[in-house]
Design an enzyme around this catalytic site. Structure first.
Site, PDB file in Angstrom:
ATOM      1  N   GLY A   1       0.824  -1.202   0.000  1.00 42.67           N
ATOM      2  CA  GLY A   1       0.000   0.000   0.000  1.00 42.67           C
ATOM      3  C   GLY A   1       0.854   1.245   0.000  1.00 42.67           C
ATOM      4  O   GLY A   1       1.710   1.413  -0.861  1.00 42.67           O
ATOM      5  N   ASP A   2       0.633   2.107   0.983  1.00 42.46           N
ATOM      6  CA  ASP A   2       1.400   3.350   1.085  1.00 42.46           C
ATOM      7  C   ASP A   2       2.324   3.328   2.298  1.00 42.46           C
ATOM      8  O   ASP A   2       2.587   4.352   2.914  1.00 42.46           O
ATOM      9  CB  ASP A   2       0.470   4.559   1.129  1.00 42.46           C
ATOM     10  CG  ASP A   2      -0.429   4.583   2.359  1.00 42.46           C
ATOM     11  OD1 ASP A   2      -0.564   3.532   3.019  1.00 42.46           O
ATOM     12  OD2 ASP A   2      -0.982   5.649   2.657  1.00 42.46           O
ATOM     13  N   GLU A   3       2.843   2.150   2.622  1.00 36.79           N
ATOM     14  CA  GLU A   3       3.745   1.986   3.755  1.00 36.79           C
ATOM     15  C   GLU A   3       5.133   1.585   3.279  1.00 36.79           C
ATOM     16  O   GLU A   3       5.285   0.659   2.474  1.00 36.79           O
ATOM     17  CB  GLU A   3       3.212   0.929   4.713  1.00 36.79           C
ATOM     18  CG  GLU A   3       1.884   1.303   5.341  1.00 36.79           C
ATOM     19  CD  GLU A   3       1.328   0.214   6.233  1.00 36.79           C
ATOM     20  OE1 GLU A   3       1.853  -0.921   6.192  1.00 36.79           O
ATOM     21  OE2 GLU A   3       0.374   0.504   6.956  1.00 36.79           O
TER      22      GLU A   3
END
Length: 172
Positions: free
Chosen positions: A95-97
């Protein structure tokens, strides 16, 4: 020659995220383990793990679409890699990690947060996102292991997220 090229491609795919080109979860965890082993042997003075979660990313996908979101993730990946340089490694957890491993270097969390806040051009406009970054450092003599260091960085990141002001960076 084709077989060698195919083997190189498969080896790259086994260790890298397809979208960003950063290390994948499996490889970055192995890099943390290698750094911690070097720390415990005395080859390094310190190892820092930073967990980075993008703030304001979901609205980019909602407003501009997933292709724009992909462009943002790719831009962030380039910025993270440039900031870390040769003294560390950057991986995408999903994801956005993202996770950053830094060995014997100057603190980077504030610099990374500033780089991520820079505008990003996407189809249909310019977007700005932020980042909540939690950092944890183990030094020579610290008996921390990978899981402990990641847990400390995770707690620091959530402490940043809990703040009502503009996201920045925290250290544990």
């Amino acid at each position: 020659m084709q077989r060698a090229a195919a083997e190189r491609t498969l080896a790259h795919q086994a260790h890298h995220d397809d979208l960003t080109g950063l290390y994948n979860r499996r490889h970055i965890v192995a890099r943390i383990d290698q750094a911690m082993l070097a720390l415990h042997r005395g080859d390094l003075a310190e190892v820092t793990v930073m967990l980075c979660d993008l703030d304001g990313f979901k609205p980019v996908n909602d407003r501009y679409g997933h292709q724009a979101g992909d462009l943002v993730l790719q831009a962030v990946a380039l910025r993270l890699s440039a900031a870390v340089g040769r003294n560390g490694a950057v991986g995408r957890l999903g994801g956005d990690e993202f996770v950053i491993v830094q060995c014997d270097g100057e603190p980077l969390a504030d610099r990374i947060a500033a780089l991520i806040r820079e505008p990003i051009e996407v189809t249909g406009g310019t977007v700005r996102i932020g980042a909540s970054i939690g950092a944890a450092t183990a030094r020579t003599g610290d008996d921390a292991d990978r899981e402990t260091l990641i847990a400390r960085a995770d707690a620091a990141m959530y402490a940043v997220k809990a703040r009502p002001a503009t996201p920045a960076a925290a250290a544990a």
